[in-house]
Design an enzyme around this catalytic site. Structure first.
Site, short mmCIF file in Angstrom:
data_model
loop_
_atom_site.label_atom_id
_atom_site.label_comp_id
_atom_site.label_asym_id
_atom_site.label_seq_id
_atom_site.Cartn_x
_atom_site.Cartn_y
_atom_site.Cartn_z
N GLU A 18 0.82 -1.21 0.00
CA GLU A 18 0.00 0.00 0.00
C GLU A 18 0.85 1.25 0.00
OE1 GLU A 18 -2.38 -0.51 3.50
OE2 GLU A 18 -3.64 -2.01 2.57
N GLU A 19 2.08 1.15 -0.45
CA GLU A 19 2.98 2.30 -0.43
C GLU A 19 3.31 2.74 -1.85
OE1 GLU A 19 6.39 1.33 1.93
OE2 GLU A 19 5.26 1.49 3.79
#
Length: 108
Positions: free
Chosen positions: A26-27
């Site tokens: 999720e980065e």
């Protein structure tokens, strides 16, 4: 689907000379070309916060935490990621849905 939509919103909000990369689960990493003033960076990052959180994605309220750095000095990529990571965890640990800018030139 949420990550795909976040990616689309990021891509639509950055310039063609900027680079956005999905870094992990999720980065994301965004490299802003010619954005050297801390205030200008803060404005851009706050725009990103709003673009992601203003409209639901798949009926979900989605927010992001941003860690950024700015430097007037040359640094290697490893140092750059350490600075951004410190700032990211500051954002996460102090309330989320916010941005923290680490000013590398003040640390030396």
């Amino acid at each position: 689907m949420v990550i795909r939509e976040v990616s689309n919103r990021i891509r639509k909000s950055i310039r063609k000379t900027d680079i956005a990369i999905r870094w992990g689960g999720e980065e994301f990493v965004i490299l802003f070309d010619d954005l050297f003033k801390k205030n200008d960076l803060k404005v851009k990052l706050n725009e990103l916060l709003k673009i992601i959180s203003n409209d639901k994605i798949e009926s979900l309220n989605v927010t992001i935490s941003i860690g950024a750095f700015i430097s007037s000095k040359k640094m290697n990529i490893s140092e750059a990621f350490i600075c951004a990571d410190k700032a990211l965890y500051n954002s996460k640990n102090t309330g989320r849905n916010k941005c923290t800018i680490y000013d590398f030139s003040k640390d030396r």
